[in-house]
Design a protein around this motif. Sequence first.
Motif, PDB file in Angstrom:
ATOM      1  N   LYS A   2      31.191  31.364  91.585  1.00  0.00           N
ATOM      2  CA  LYS A   2      32.129  32.470  91.595  1.00  0.00           C
ATOM      3  C   LYS A   2      32.028  33.274  90.304  1.00  0.00           C
ATOM      4  N   ARG A   3      32.185  34.592  90.438  1.00  0.00           N
ATOM      5  CA  ARG A   3      32.128  35.474  89.282  1.00  0.00           C
ATOM      6  C   ARG A   3      33.522  36.003  88.983  1.00  0.00           C
ATOM      7  N   VAL A   4      33.937  35.809  87.754  1.00  0.00           N
ATOM      8  CA  VAL A   4      35.271  36.198  87.322  1.00  0.00           C
ATOM      9  C   VAL A   4      35.150  37.239  86.214  1.00  0.00           C
ATOM     10  N   ILE A   5      35.819  38.379  86.402  1.00  0.00           N
ATOM     11  CA  ILE A   5      35.819  39.442  85.402  1.00  0.00           C
ATOM     12  C   ILE A   5      37.017  39.260  84.483  1.00  0.00           C
ATOM     13  N   ILE A   6      36.772  39.365  83.179  1.00  0.00           N
ATOM     14  CA  ILE A   6      37.857  39.265  82.197  1.00  0.00           C
ATOM     15  C   ILE A   6      37.926  40.580  81.442  1.00  0.00           C
ATOM     16  N   GLU A  13      46.805  39.091  73.526  1.00  0.00           N
ATOM     17  CA  GLU A  13      46.951  38.625  74.904  1.00  0.00           C
ATOM     18  C   GLU A  13      45.621  38.589  75.647  1.00  0.00           C
ATOM     19  N   ALA A  14      44.725  39.531  75.353  1.00  0.00           N
ATOM     20  CA  ALA A  14      43.409  39.522  75.988  1.00  0.00           C
ATOM     21  C   ALA A  14      42.581  38.338  75.485  1.00  0.00           C
ATOM     22  N   GLU A  15      42.683  38.061  74.196  1.00  0.00           N
ATOM     23  CA  GLU A  15      41.955  36.925  73.626  1.00  0.00           C
ATOM     24  C   GLU A  15      42.447  35.609  74.224  1.00  0.00           C
ATOM     25  N   ASN A  16      43.765  35.497  74.415  1.00  0.00           N
ATOM     26  CA  ASN A  16      44.320  34.288  75.018  1.00  0.00           C
ATOM     27  C   ASN A  16      43.872  34.146  76.470  1.00  0.00           C
ATOM     28  N   SER A 136      47.029  37.080  86.052  1.00  0.00           N
ATOM     29  CA  SER A 136      47.704  37.536  84.839  1.00  0.00           C
ATOM     30  C   SER A 136      48.068  36.322  83.998  1.00  0.00           C
ATOM     31  N   ILE A 137      47.602  36.326  82.740  1.00  0.00           N
ATOM     32  CA  ILE A 137      47.813  35.187  81.859  1.00  0.00           C
ATOM     33  C   ILE A 137      48.840  35.540  80.787  1.00  0.00           C
ATOM     34  N   PRO A 138      50.011  34.906  80.785  1.00  0.00           N
ATOM     35  CA  PRO A 138      50.982  35.154  79.723  1.00  0.00           C
ATOM     36  C   PRO A 138      50.419  34.740  78.371  1.00  0.00           C
ATOM     37  N   ILE A 139      50.827  35.418  77.325  1.00  0.00           N
ATOM     38  CA  ILE A 139      50.277  35.147  76.005  1.00  0.00           C
ATOM     39  C   ILE A 139      50.610  33.739  75.522  1.00  0.00           C
ATOM     40  N   GLU A 140      51.675  33.129  76.079  1.00  0.00           N
ATOM     41  CA  GLU A 140      52.039  31.780  75.662  1.00  0.00           C
ATOM     42  C   GLU A 140      51.281  30.696  76.426  1.00  0.00           C
ATOM     43  N   ALA A 141      50.564  31.075  77.492  1.00  0.00           N
ATOM     44  CA  ALA A 141      49.943  30.083  78.371  1.00  0.00           C
ATOM     45  C   ALA A 141      48.681  29.490  77.765  1.00  0.00           C
ATOM     46  N   THR A 142      48.525  28.182  77.925  1.00  0.00           N
ATOM     47  CA  THR A 142      47.292  27.487  77.562  1.00  0.00           C
ATOM     48  C   THR A 142      46.814  26.707  78.780  1.00  0.00           C
ATOM     49  N   TYR A 143      45.511  26.587  78.923  1.00  0.00           N
ATOM     50  CA  TYR A 143      44.962  25.926  80.106  1.00  0.00           C
ATOM     51  C   TYR A 143      45.079  24.414  79.983  1.00  0.00           C
TER      52      TYR A 143
END
Length: 267
Positions: A2-6, A13-16, A136-143
């Motif tokens: 799968k190809r995912v665009i970031i 927030e983009a870096e996170n 959409s990734i919140p700035i506080e989220a970590t994987y």
Amino acid sequence: MKRVIIALDRSPEAENALNYAAEAAAERNYELILFSVQNVSIHVLNSRLPASELNADLAAKERWLKEKAVQTKEKFGVAATAYFDTGSFFEALQDCIHHTGGEMLVMGMAQKSLEQDMLGNTTTTAINRLKIPVLSIPIEATYKGISKIVFACDIARGIHKEVLEKVRSIAADFGARVEVFNVSGAVTRLAQNKPEIDRSLRGISYYYNSVASSDIIGAIRQEVLDQNADLLVMVPYKYGFWSSLVHKSKTRVMASGSQVPLLTIHL
């Protein structure tokens, strides 16, 4: 694969979002496409800088993106390539999707604000305009892995088979369990849709939950907390012009205030 665009700029927030997506991609062997667009402002154009200086500035930004792709590949062990363009953000993004075959867009989400609720931002606009799923990734989220998914759906509108298949695909990739969550208490409508849901979600672990509440957004947020969910999935619906003046998009509000990643899937 799968190809995912970031979508990247130099914002926190983009870096996170990149870090989150890269960790997930490394786990599932996804390919990352780092996308960035540079739109020369009217102020720069009015300054009448020589074309050589404008070109040098664009070249520097493109080098930054390519270096970011190399760093991402080395740090996370994933396939990562750069896609740099100029001009309109959404036109360039559509071109990127077309030329790369990207199947999902990942964008960072800043902290909740009144302006986001009223007007939205680039991420919430992308949710409304693009046809591919938007994460959409919140700035506080970590994987920390994806094992619990809350799929908040509007049973009264029905659930499209294509949406259910995409939910199943994500859940299968990560071995996650899905809660099909409906806020309205329309048990009869849930029963009517259950056979189609069962067919489409066959092969993954899932269950149903329906509650009665007039505060749909609040109920969804509470359910995400109660279930300690790793991912919230919603379907954005388009409204007519007049109704849009008085109707606040539940998906947009959730995107601007969610504490967990929000995946929106279009019909």
